[in-house]
Design an enzyme around this catalytic site. Sequence first.
Site, PDB file in Angstrom:
ATOM      1  N   ARG A   1      -0.556   8.561   9.392  1.00 31.87           N
ATOM      2  CA  ARG A   1      -0.382   7.121   9.628  1.00 31.87           C
ATOM      3  C   ARG A   1      -0.001   6.395   8.341  1.00 31.87           C
ATOM      4  NH1 ARG A   1      -4.136   2.565   9.226  1.00 31.87           N
ATOM      5  NH2 ARG A   1      -5.583   4.068   8.335  1.00 31.87           N
TER       6      ARG A   1
ATOM      7  N   GLU B   1       0.857  -1.194   0.000  1.00 32.14           N
ATOM      8  CA  GLU B   1       0.000   0.000   0.000  1.00 32.14           C
ATOM      9  C   GLU B   1       0.889   1.237   0.000  1.00 32.14           C
ATOM     10  OE1 GLU B   1      -2.878  -0.362   3.184  1.00 32.14           O
ATOM     11  OE2 GLU B   1      -3.465  -2.349   2.512  1.00 32.14           O
TER      12      GLU B   1
ATOM     13  N   HIS C   1      -8.865   9.033   3.446  1.00 40.66           N
ATOM     14  CA  HIS C   1      -8.458   7.949   2.535  1.00 40.66           C
ATOM     15  C   HIS C   1      -8.682   8.447   1.115  1.00 40.66           C
ATOM     16  CE1 HIS C   1      -7.962   4.140   0.570  1.00 40.66           C
ATOM     17  NE2 HIS C   1      -7.616   3.584   1.720  1.00 40.66           N
TER      18      HIS C   1
ATOM     19  N   ARG D   1      -0.525   8.430   1.958  1.00 43.26           N
ATOM     20  CA  ARG D   1      -1.929   8.824   1.825  1.00 43.26           C
ATOM     21  C   ARG D   1      -2.167  10.330   1.811  1.00 43.26           C
ATOM     22  NH1 ARG D   1      -5.167   4.647   5.423  1.00 43.26           N
ATOM     23  NH2 ARG D   1      -4.590   3.102   3.876  1.00 43.26           N
TER      24      ARG D   1
ATOM     25  N   HIS E   1     -11.130   9.162   7.256  1.00 41.02           N
ATOM     26  CA  HIS E   1     -10.872   7.727   7.410  1.00 41.02           C
ATOM     27  C   HIS E   1     -10.287   7.364   8.770  1.00 41.02           C
ATOM     28  CE1 HIS E   1      -9.884   3.710   6.102  1.00 41.02           C
ATOM     29  NE2 HIS E   1      -8.596   3.882   6.347  1.00 41.02           N
TER      30      HIS E   1
HETATM   31  P1  FAD Z   1     -13.037  -0.034  16.667  1.00 39.54           P
HETATM   32  O1  FAD Z   1     -12.770  -1.273  15.942  1.00 39.54           O
HETATM   33  O2  FAD Z   1     -13.671   1.055  15.911  1.00 39.54           O
HETATM   34  O3  FAD Z   1     -13.973  -0.381  17.909  1.00 39.54           O
HETATM   35  C1  FAD Z   1     -14.524   0.651  18.681  1.00 39.54           C
HETATM   36  C2  FAD Z   1     -15.504   0.048  19.661  1.00 39.54           C
HETATM   37  O4  FAD Z   1     -15.849   1.023  20.643  1.00 39.54           O
HETATM   38  C3  FAD Z   1     -16.809  -0.405  19.051  1.00 39.54           C
HETATM   39  O5  FAD Z   1     -17.161  -1.624  19.649  1.00 39.54           O
HETATM   40  C4  FAD Z   1     -17.796   0.673  19.482  1.00 39.54           C
HETATM   41  O6  FAD Z   1     -19.130   0.238  19.597  1.00 39.54           O
HETATM   42  C5  FAD Z   1     -17.246   1.000  20.845  1.00 39.54           C
HETATM   43  N1  FAD Z   1     -17.662   2.302  21.357  1.00 39.54           N
HETATM   44  C6  FAD Z   1     -17.366   3.531  20.848  1.00 39.54           C
HETATM   45  N2  FAD Z   1     -17.920   4.490  21.614  1.00 39.54           N
HETATM   46  C7  FAD Z   1     -18.568   3.854  22.624  1.00 39.54           C
HETATM   47  C8  FAD Z   1     -19.352   4.284  23.714  1.00 39.54           C
HETATM   48  N3  FAD Z   1     -19.622   5.579  23.945  1.00 39.54           N
HETATM   49  N4  FAD Z   1     -19.880   3.353  24.546  1.00 39.54           N
HETATM   50  C9  FAD Z   1     -19.661   2.030  24.339  1.00 39.54           C
HETATM   51  N5  FAD Z   1     -18.927   1.569  23.304  1.00 39.54           N
HETATM   52  C10 FAD Z   1     -18.399   2.470  22.468  1.00 39.54           C
HETATM   53  N6  FAD Z   1      -6.362  -0.257   9.466  1.00 39.54           N
HETATM   54  C11 FAD Z   1      -5.389  -1.113   9.103  1.00 39.54           C
HETATM   55  O7  FAD Z   1      -4.383  -1.253   9.809  1.00 39.54           O
HETATM   56  N7  FAD Z   1      -5.511  -1.845   7.963  1.00 39.54           N
HETATM   57  C12 FAD Z   1      -6.586  -1.749   7.149  1.00 39.54           C
HETATM   58  O8  FAD Z   1      -6.674  -2.447   6.142  1.00 39.54           O
HETATM   59  C13 FAD Z   1      -7.608  -0.837   7.498  1.00 39.54           C
HETATM   60  N8  FAD Z   1      -8.673  -0.665   6.686  1.00 39.54           N
HETATM   61  C14 FAD Z   1      -9.700   0.134   7.110  1.00 39.54           C
HETATM   62  C15 FAD Z   1     -10.846   0.234   6.329  1.00 39.54           C
HETATM   63  C16 FAD Z   1     -11.915   0.967   6.772  1.00 39.54           C
HETATM   64  C17 FAD Z   1     -13.157   1.072   5.925  1.00 39.54           C
HETATM   65  C18 FAD Z   1     -11.849   1.639   8.012  1.00 39.54           C
HETATM   66  C19 FAD Z   1     -13.008   2.422   8.513  1.00 39.54           C
HETATM   67  C20 FAD Z   1     -10.692   1.571   8.775  1.00 39.54           C
HETATM   68  C21 FAD Z   1      -9.613   0.820   8.330  1.00 39.54           C
HETATM   69  N9  FAD Z   1      -8.452   0.724   9.082  1.00 39.54           N
HETATM   70  C22 FAD Z   1      -7.466  -0.124   8.699  1.00 39.54           C
HETATM   71  C23 FAD Z   1      -8.362   1.358  10.399  1.00 39.54           C
HETATM   72  C24 FAD Z   1      -8.672   0.301  11.468  1.00 39.54           C
HETATM   73  O9  FAD Z   1      -9.689  -0.560  11.014  1.00 39.54           O
HETATM   74  C25 FAD Z   1      -9.119   0.926  12.772  1.00 39.54           C
HETATM   75  O10 FAD Z   1      -8.253   1.966  13.126  1.00 39.54           O
HETATM   76  C26 FAD Z   1      -9.105  -0.096  13.890  1.00 39.54           C
HETATM   77  O11 FAD Z   1      -9.859  -1.225  13.513  1.00 39.54           O
HETATM   78  C27 FAD Z   1      -9.674   0.512  15.153  1.00 39.54           C
HETATM   79  O12 FAD Z   1      -9.829  -0.500  16.109  1.00 39.54           O
HETATM   80  P2  FAD Z   1     -10.289  -0.108  17.567  1.00 39.54           P
HETATM   81  O13 FAD Z   1     -10.398  -1.386  18.327  1.00 39.54           O
HETATM   82  O14 FAD Z   1      -9.436   0.959  18.091  1.00 39.54           O
HETATM   83  O15 FAD Z   1     -11.738   0.546  17.365  1.00 39.54           O
HETATM   84  C1  SIN Z   2      -6.975   0.286   2.936  1.00 46.14           C
HETATM   85  O1  SIN Z   2      -7.186  -0.913   2.831  1.00 46.14           O
HETATM   86  O2  SIN Z   2      -6.698   1.021   1.994  1.00 46.14           O
HETATM   87  C2  SIN Z   2      -7.038   0.889   4.294  1.00 46.14           C
HETATM   88  C3  SIN Z   2      -5.816   0.564   5.006  1.00 46.14           C
HETATM   89  C4  SIN Z   2      -5.664   1.418   6.209  1.00 46.14           C
HETATM   90  O3  SIN Z   2      -6.473   2.295   6.475  1.00 46.14           O
HETATM   91  O4  SIN Z   2      -4.662   1.207   6.896  1.00 46.14           O
END
Ligand code: FAD
Ligand code: SIN
Length: 532
Positions: A387, A116, A244, A291, A352
């Site tokens: 990032r 990427e 993104h 990015r 994103h």
């Molecule tokens: P999340 O997975 O977002 O979980 C947050 C949790 O907190 C959820 O359960 C939510 O319900 C809970 N929550 C929030 N507020 C409250 C509240 N007030 N009360 C109770 N619960 C609450 N990163 C990569 O490294 N590689 C990738 O390929 C990639 N692709 C991506 C594609 C997309 C479309 C997106 C949106 C992001 C992508 N990212 C990628 C970024 C990555 O997915 C996220 O940064 C990461 O998954 C975040 O994980 P997390 O556990 O911190 O939060």
């Molecule tokens: C993507 O798959 O392009 C998202 C990857 C990322 O947000 O790290």
Amino acid sequence: MLKTDILIIGSGIAGLTTAVKLAKRFPERSITILTKANTDETNTKYAQGGIAVVNDLENDSFQKHISDTLVAGDGLCNQKIVEIVVKEGPERVNEIISWGTQFDTDKEGAFMRGKEGGHSEFRILHHKDITGKEIERALVEETKKYSNIKIYNHWFVVDIITQHHLGYLVTKSTPDITCYGVYALNLRTNKIEKILSKVTLVASGGAGQAYRTTTNPRIATGDGIAMIYRAKGRIENMEFIQFHPTALYEQGVSPSFLITEAVRGDGGILRNKDGEAFMAGYDHRADLAPRDVVARAIDSEMKRTGTEHVYLDCRHMDHDKFKEHFPNIYSRCAQTGIDIFEQMIPVAPAAHYCCGGIKTDEYGKSSIMNLYACGECSSTGLHGANRLASNSLLEAIVFAHRCAESIGNEIGNLKFMDSVPDWNASGTSEPKEMILITQSLKELQSVMSDYVGIVRNDIRLRRAMTRIDLLHEETEDLYKTAVLSPQLGELRNLITIGYLVIKGAQFRKESRGLHFNTDYPEKSSILQQVVL
Ligand code: FAD
Ligand code: SIN
């Protein structure tokens, strides 16, 4: 009232991984996960491209991944944290594999690796184009093995409890602000409950919903960051909102469907409305520049040609390989009427990822005692001003391990605070009109998208702040008089996120990484993190 040794807010990769680690080490300790939607409704579930990790030392090296991360971060990464994440990454990835996560392998059983933007090597492990869904599935399954983990979904955490709720004055300079648990709205009973904990982990994810167009699902409303700011904890680098470059362009649709950067890693080419491959004119790394560079270039092409999107051209790519690696993208585009082997895909940047957040140390400890942060809501120092793609899933598992280690070492000395009062809802009544909330949300998203997007300047930031101040005032009035709903709570949190992004952007009198201000187009020679 609920009492739990360890309270985790969020059931994405950060929350679930930490829970599993602690449950394994302390089978006698109670671990409670609160999540405001269905367990798997997280940013994690939507991750596509994969997880960046060096596990092929013949063709790659830690040094290269470190260097790619530092270059993308544009001078603001904490080098020590970058080294920790890159070097501890392989062991942590092996752990989630041992818990059942499946990454794609070739016929010989070797991992297939994607590339990427900003990566100098092919190092991204993936599960087709639904890597996050696979990781989330495996983690949810793993938590079921531990009877001391309880997941309560449809609980909206409102605020963390500190000395403030015991009647003491708490300011930014109070030295020992301590977290005793949370107040959370049970969405089934509509009652706000007090939940006491010895230690709390915020793993509440990102804040993409502050913008009109985002790849983030509806849960991404920055709740954790906003509540820690309200509790007078330290928040940093919020001006670095990552857009993104390639979300599928569908007018008025948000969340937007992502077209993973891995498509460009496999040869996809960005073209403008005249069919020109424009990226080489902006950066020698062309379509695989980091990015921030690609998103700005697309923004500039869109403005120059007066269009609302550019195109991602995949027509020349191997059809079978594409369908094998990106089946979800292939079918989503087909549903929209785009045959990607005949037509180019319309794409535009979308909010994103939140690079800043709750400031932590190298074990995920926040500035508030007994409070940790992990995952997208945290600011560990890994991402700096931008990032590197696919580094966030990696950061989450490395820091989940570190948080669990540190919590494990401290929990034996921690006690519950029993004198916390119940939530006081007196003087509030059902809000008469939902439009007051929904319209304010739309206004906030417009202000952030129109004035605090990819390209900023001082006038736009000033205007944005004036409008946010008004929204803040109106929403606080409503909050004082209306029975709390998740919609109102989220609006309040998103307004705080808007404020923090604008404030950070106003402090930063330079252009660096994801923050580009036309009034200060150069980088300053002074490196600084904006801590609010
Ligand atoms: P999340 O997975 O977002 O979980 C947050 C949790 O907190 C959820 O359960 C939510 O319900 C809970 N929550 C929030 N507020 C409250 C509240 N007030 N009360 C109770 N619960 C609450 N990163 C990569 O490294 N590689 C990738 O390929 C990639 N692709 C991506 C594609 C997309 C479309 C997106 C949106 C992001 C992508 N990212 C990628 C970024 C990555 O997915 C996220 O940064 C990461 O998954 C975040 O994980 P997390 O556990 O911190 O939060
Ligand atoms: C993507 O798959 O392009 C998202 C990857 C990322 O947000 O790290």
